[in-house]
Design an enzyme around this catalytic site. Structure first.
Site, PDB file in Angstrom:
ATOM      1  N   ARG A 146       0.837  -1.213   0.000  1.00 12.22           N
ATOM      2  CA  ARG A 146       0.000   0.000   0.000  1.00 12.22           C
ATOM      3  C   ARG A 146       0.871   1.263   0.000  1.00 12.22           C
ATOM      4  NH1 ARG A 146      -1.817   2.691   4.222  1.00 12.22           N
ATOM      5  NH2 ARG A 146      -2.089   0.920   5.595  1.00 12.22           N
ATOM      6  N   TYR A 201     -15.301  15.182 -18.280  1.00 13.31           N
ATOM      7  CA  TYR A 201     -15.691  13.771 -18.138  1.00 13.31           C
ATOM      8  C   TYR A 201     -16.870  13.647 -17.161  1.00 13.31           C
ATOM      9  CZ  TYR A 201     -15.314   8.873 -16.801  1.00 13.31           C
ATOM     10  OH  TYR A 201     -15.582   7.553 -16.534  1.00 13.31           O
ATOM     11  N   ASP A 236      -6.602  17.074 -17.112  1.00 13.44           N
ATOM     12  CA  ASP A 236      -6.810  15.664 -17.401  1.00 13.44           C
ATOM     13  C   ASP A 236      -6.297  15.453 -18.832  1.00 13.44           C
ATOM     14  OD1 ASP A 236      -7.896  13.220 -18.250  1.00 13.44           O
ATOM     15  OD2 ASP A 236      -9.612  13.386 -16.912  1.00 13.44           O
ATOM     16  N   LYS A 294      -7.305   4.019 -20.202  1.00 12.93           N
ATOM     17  CA  LYS A 294      -7.576   4.320 -21.601  1.00 12.93           C
ATOM     18  C   LYS A 294      -6.309   4.086 -22.444  1.00 12.93           C
ATOM     19  CE  LYS A 294     -11.442   5.435 -19.626  1.00 12.93           C
ATOM     20  NZ  LYS A 294     -11.792   6.798 -19.222  1.00 12.93           N
TER      21      LYS A 294
HETATM   22  C1  LIG Z   1     -12.412   7.413 -18.106  1.00 13.50           C
HETATM   23  C2  LIG Z   1     -12.011   8.780 -17.739  1.00 13.50           C
HETATM   24  C3  LIG Z   1     -11.821   9.147 -16.395  1.00 13.50           C
HETATM   25  C4  LIG Z   1     -12.064   8.184 -15.246  1.00 13.50           C
HETATM   26  O1  LIG Z   1     -11.173   7.114 -15.284  1.00 13.50           O
HETATM   27  P1  LIG Z   1     -11.481   5.651 -14.693  1.00 13.50           P
HETATM   28  O2  LIG Z   1     -10.215   4.937 -14.969  1.00 13.50           O
HETATM   29  O3  LIG Z   1     -12.679   5.136 -15.411  1.00 13.50           O
HETATM   30  O4  LIG Z   1     -11.763   5.832 -13.226  1.00 13.50           O
HETATM   31  C5  LIG Z   1     -11.406  10.428 -16.136  1.00 13.50           C
HETATM   32  N1  LIG Z   1     -11.207  11.330 -17.129  1.00 13.50           N
HETATM   33  C6  LIG Z   1     -11.403  11.009 -18.423  1.00 13.50           C
HETATM   34  C7  LIG Z   1     -11.179  12.048 -19.485  1.00 13.50           C
HETATM   35  C8  LIG Z   1     -11.801   9.735 -18.768  1.00 13.50           C
HETATM   36  O5  LIG Z   1     -11.996   9.429 -20.072  1.00 13.50           O
END
Ligand SMILES: *Cc1c(COP(=O)(O)O)cnc(C)c1O
Length: 395
Positions: free
Chosen positions: A58, A111, A183, A208
């Site tokens: 952790r 998002y 992001d 992603k």
């Molecule tokens: C999918 C996504 C998130 C969240 O990510 P998770 O891995 O699903 O928790 C945040 N920001 C963007 C732009 C995303 O496409």
């Protein structure tokens, strides 16, 4: 020594220069909860941070640290922290910087999970958010209050594909004493390194493009050590760490990030051009098209236009649903940035929880579609889209 290129650094996670006898070429998975010590003094030195070492997964694990080092390097950042999901990578920096009574200014096109964090979760802790059109610096400036702590952006916004002028907005945020976060999920470090443009915290849903194969959920944030290390404490406190196997899958994904981005961007441009010429399509949004409202900015700021394409069908909500149901290759599924081409119709799925006003303020009309272009043969992708457009009957 000159810095090696992006793809080389992504592949050579293990340093095999010099005398690499016995060095594993692929980083091992340290699938263990804890680490042993020779003496109690050694144990005390590590937990009190007088010596380097691993105690408990952790708090840190060699596979996770390796991914953090490679990602930090690819992001031109000093440090990175890998967490259990993209949402943890969004929430922890915000809660690390903000406390009760603080305020956030966020891009209005954001998002869906992040939108509900701002509107439903953070208010419970006395943290309020104002949404502003991040393509309009004056609107962002006007939304900043004396108690604003964070300017929250998306490099390429989800799902409208607006491109934020990170350099200009970071300068504006810093002038007003804010921590600037972006992001970078849609752009990836291959297309953009926000730290070079002055951004303090770079956030990724590693689920992603970084992973690229839709087989993990993970997140990561990167930036200067002084900014990121306090967040590492919060991650340890929250227990929001990723698993060693997850970090290993991310390291494997990074090795092919450059080639995947090149192929996906090339196919996305073909798709965007095809859609732009189709009579059933009202408008197409792709940063690589000259018709995109921030195309000039995108050309200056991005090394790749990435693989996300959005469009609006002329036939509205029903055309959107018929299009989705007619797809035979492209997959009706959430997420993005993986090998399969994925399609979503936000009005009937991801953005259903929004009010109509919120949806339209975020630029999502009834016929709006979001495509994540995958790695299939582009001719097959185009044929499937053409067939589904014919069935959507929206001309
Ligand atoms: C999918 C996504 C998130 C969240 O990510 P998770 O891995 O699903 O928790 C945040 N920001 C963007 C732009 C995303 O496409």
């Amino acid at each position: 020594m000159t810095k090696r290129g992006f793809a080389t650094r992504a592949i050579h996670a293990e340093d095999l220069r010099g005398t690499p006898e016995g060095t594993p070429v692929s980083t091992p998975i340290y699938q263990t909860a804890n680490f042993a010590f020779a003496t109690s003094d050694d144990y005390a030195d590590v937990i009190q941070e007088r010596a380097e070492g691993f105690v408990y997964t952790r708090l840190g694990n060699p596979t996770i640290v390796k991914f953090e080092e490679v990602l930090a390097d690819l992001e031109n950042a000093e440090a990175a922290v890998c967490v259990a999901s993209g949402m943890a990578a969004v929430q922890i920096p915000l809660m690390s910087v903000c406390g009760m009574g603080d305020h956030i200014v966020s891009t209005q096109s954001v998002y869906g999970g992040t939108h509900s964090l701002f509107t439903k979760y953070l208010p419970r802790f006395g943290i309020e958010t104002t949404f502003a059109d991040a393509t309009d610096a004056a609107a962002v400036g006007a939304a900043i209050r004396p108690n604003t702590k964070v300017l929250y952006l998306e490099t390429i916004c989800n799902p409208t594909l607006d491109v934020c002028d990170l350099e200009g907005l970071a300068a504006l945020g810093h002038e007003r004493g804010l921590v600037v976060m972006t992001d970078n999920t849609f752009a990836t470090p291959y297309a953009c390194n926000p730290t070079d443009l002055g951004v303090d915290v770079v956030i990724h849903s590693a689920t992603k493009y970084l992973n690229g194969h839709a087989d993990v959920i993970a997140g990561v944030m990167a930036g200067r050590e002084a900014v990121i290390e306090p967040m590492r404490r919060d991650v340890q406190q929250a227990g929001a760490i990723a698993a060693p196997l997850t970090a290993w899958l991310l390291l494997r994904g990074l090795k092919t990030l450059a080639v995947r981005m090149e192929r996906q961007a090339a196919s996305a441009l073909r798709v965007a051009q095809f859609l732009e010429g189709h009579p059933g399509v009202e408008r197409v949004l792709y940063p690589g098209l000259p018709s995109h409202p921030q195309h000039e900015l995108a050309r200056r700021m991005l090394r790749s236009f990435s693989g996300m394409v959005a469009c609006e069908l002329k036939g509205g909500y029903e055309a959107g649903r018929r299009f989705m149901d007619a797809l035979q290759l492209c997959v009706r599924a959430a997420s993005l940035g993986e090998c399969h081409t994925l399609a979503t119709h936000p009005a009937s799925t991801t953005h259903r929880q929004y009010t109509r006003e919120e949806r339209e303020a975020a630029g999502i009309t009834d016929g709006f579609l979001r495509l994540s272009i995958g790695l299939e043969d582009v001719e097959d992708i185009l044929a499937d889209l053409e067939h589904a457009l014919d069935q959507s009957g929206g001309q």
